[in-house]
Design a protein around this motif. Structure first.
Motif, PDB file in Angstrom:
ATOM      1  N   PHE A   1      59.593 -16.798 -17.854  1.00 57.35           N
ATOM      2  CA  PHE A   1      59.364 -16.188 -18.982  1.00 57.35           C
ATOM      3  C   PHE A   1      60.330 -15.991 -20.193  1.00 57.35           C
ATOM      4  O   PHE A   1      59.601 -16.034 -21.188  1.00 57.35           O
ATOM      5  N   TRP A   2      61.155 -16.767 -20.351  1.00 54.71           N
ATOM      6  CA  TRP A   2      62.193 -17.380 -21.418  1.00 54.71           C
ATOM      7  C   TRP A   2      61.064 -18.793 -21.874  1.00 54.71           C
ATOM      8  O   TRP A   2      60.658 -18.678 -22.742  1.00 54.71           O
ATOM      9  N   ALA A   3      60.716 -19.900 -20.887  1.00 57.39           N
ATOM     10  CA  ALA A   3      59.216 -20.589 -21.634  1.00 57.39           C
ATOM     11  C   ALA A   3      57.710 -19.107 -22.208  1.00 57.39           C
ATOM     12  O   ALA A   3      57.404 -20.301 -23.008  1.00 57.39           O
TER      13      ALA A   3
ATOM     14  N   SER B   1      63.905 -27.223 -15.649  1.00 56.93           N
ATOM     15  CA  SER B   1      64.287 -27.260 -17.290  1.00 56.93           C
ATOM     16  C   SER B   1      62.765 -28.734 -17.717  1.00 56.93           C
ATOM     17  O   SER B   1      62.613 -28.607 -19.391  1.00 56.93           O
ATOM     18  N   THR B   2      62.570 -29.165 -16.840  1.00 57.92           N
ATOM     19  CA  THR B   2      61.673 -29.875 -17.511  1.00 57.92           C
ATOM     20  C   THR B   2      59.890 -28.894 -17.045  1.00 57.92           C
ATOM     21  O   THR B   2      58.971 -29.229 -18.228  1.00 57.92           O
TER      22      THR B   2
ATOM     23  N   ALA C   1      55.674 -25.711 -19.429  1.00 54.23           N
ATOM     24  CA  ALA C   1      55.436 -24.647 -19.249  1.00 54.23           C
ATOM     25  C   ALA C   1      54.893 -23.792 -21.267  1.00 54.23           C
ATOM     26  O   ALA C   1      54.196 -23.336 -21.010  1.00 54.23           O
ATOM     27  N   GLY C   2      56.259 -24.514 -21.543  1.00 52.67           N
ATOM     28  CA  GLY C   2      56.622 -23.718 -22.690  1.00 52.67           C
ATOM     29  C   GLY C   2      55.085 -24.469 -23.675  1.00 52.67           C
ATOM     30  O   GLY C   2      54.636 -24.084 -24.384  1.00 52.67           O
TER      31      GLY C   2
ATOM     32  N   LEU D   1      50.584 -23.048 -26.837  1.00 52.32           N
ATOM     33  CA  LEU D   1      48.809 -23.155 -26.898  1.00 52.32           C
ATOM     34  C   LEU D   1      47.996 -22.810 -26.660  1.00 52.32           C
ATOM     35  O   LEU D   1      46.869 -23.143 -26.990  1.00 52.32           O
ATOM     36  N   GLY D   2      48.203 -22.317 -25.595  1.00 51.38           N
ATOM     37  CA  GLY D   2      47.403 -21.231 -24.861  1.00 51.38           C
ATOM     38  C   GLY D   2      47.009 -19.600 -25.234  1.00 51.38           C
ATOM     39  O   GLY D   2      46.638 -19.295 -26.984  1.00 51.38           O
TER      40      GLY D   2
END
Length: 297
Positions: free
Chosen positions: A45-47, A182-183, A188-189, A194-195
């Protein structure tokens, strides 16, 4: 410039960009720490909600840095090193390669075999239905990464190797300190941002010919606040050495050149129209056969 010589005064570095980028890096480092113990659903969600916005914004900060907007043309290498620093929270090496190909985009806009912003023949042929165009938008970061290798591969430079090693070292440190969540949030962010994301509408808004005869479009909506005014795209291509912060002043000074051009007010609507308009596809770009000598970075 002949009519508005005062525009020359806007051709100067934006030193505020340095502090904005530093704060963005610190914000992402804080986020990496905060998500390390969350449930996976909240990491995802936060990503998407936060990390993707910062990551996409950072790619546009790197775009600014590629034009030497941080330290000026007289300190070109300072900009390259700063671009590598700004790249760190994206998780994937990007800055130096982007600089090399983006300069070609400005010199040879639409140049066949040179401008890698132009989709490949496969993209234009295959992603031609509404569903496939939707998938193409989702996968945009992968196509932008692979396309240069298909259209205009260049020898790897020393700075690109440094960019790669710095990025791998940073990713390893993040994994070692805070673990897989975290990685994942970091990577994912970048991919999500960019998608299929509102900000990603600028990829299509900039040069896809929704109107024949107009190959570059500007967007004057609120998302410019997150994207260093990349929406002022006609202005940017006219004056690529003017930092994004000053592009609204270009439009204000030379309003007679820009106010009557086709423009967008919503990148979300651009994405919707691209998918739903059966006359628009990845083929909807101006492509030129270049003549004479071609000089590339």
């Amino acid at each position: 410039l002949a009519k508005h010589p005062e525009i020359k005064a806007l051709m100067k570095p934006d030193y505020n960009l340095i502090w904005v980028v530093v704060l963005m890096v610190l914000a992402q480092l804080t986020a990496f720490y905060l998500v390390k113990d969350l449930d996976w659903k909240w990491v995802i969600f936060w990503a998407y909600v936060f990390g993707s916005c910062i990551s996409h914004s950072m790619t546009l900060a790197i775009h600014e840095i590629s034009h030497n907007s941080a330290f000026g043309n007289s300190k070109a290498m300072w900009n390259r090193w700063f671009g590598i620093f700004a790249n760190l929270p994206l998780g994937l090496p990007y800055s130096i390669s982007f600089k090399r190909y983006h300069m070609d985009h400005h010199r040879y806009l639409g140049g066949d075999g040179i401008d890698v912003d132009i989709p490949t023949n496969f993209e234009g042929w295959f992603f031609c239905t509404r569903f496939r165009k939707f998938i193409w938008i989702v996968l945009q970061p992968f196509f932008y990464a692979i396309r240069p290798l298909c259209i205009n591969p260049k020898p790897i430079s020393r700075l690109e190797i440094i960019n790669l090693l710095a990025q791998l070292s940073f990713d390893i440190v993040i994994y070692y300190l805070w673990g897989v969540k975290s990685t994942f949030y970091m990577l994912a962010g970048s991919v999500l941002g960019l998608g299929l994301h509102p900000i990603s509408g600028h990829f299509i808004a900039e040069h896809y010919m929704f109107l024949k005869g107009h190959e570059t479009y500007s967007y004057y909506g609120p998302l410019n606040l997150l994207t260093f005014n990349v929406g002022y795209h006609n202005e940017h291509h006219d004056f690529p050495n003017i930092p994004g912060k000053n592009l609204p002043l270009v439009k204000k000074i030379a309003a007679e050149y820009y106010d009557n051009l086709p423009q967008y007010n919503s990148w979300i609507k651009v994405l919707y129209d691209f998918v739903m308009d059966d006359t628009i596809s990845p083929y909807s770009r101006m492509k030129r056969q270049l003549k004479g000598e071609v000089k590339q970075d």
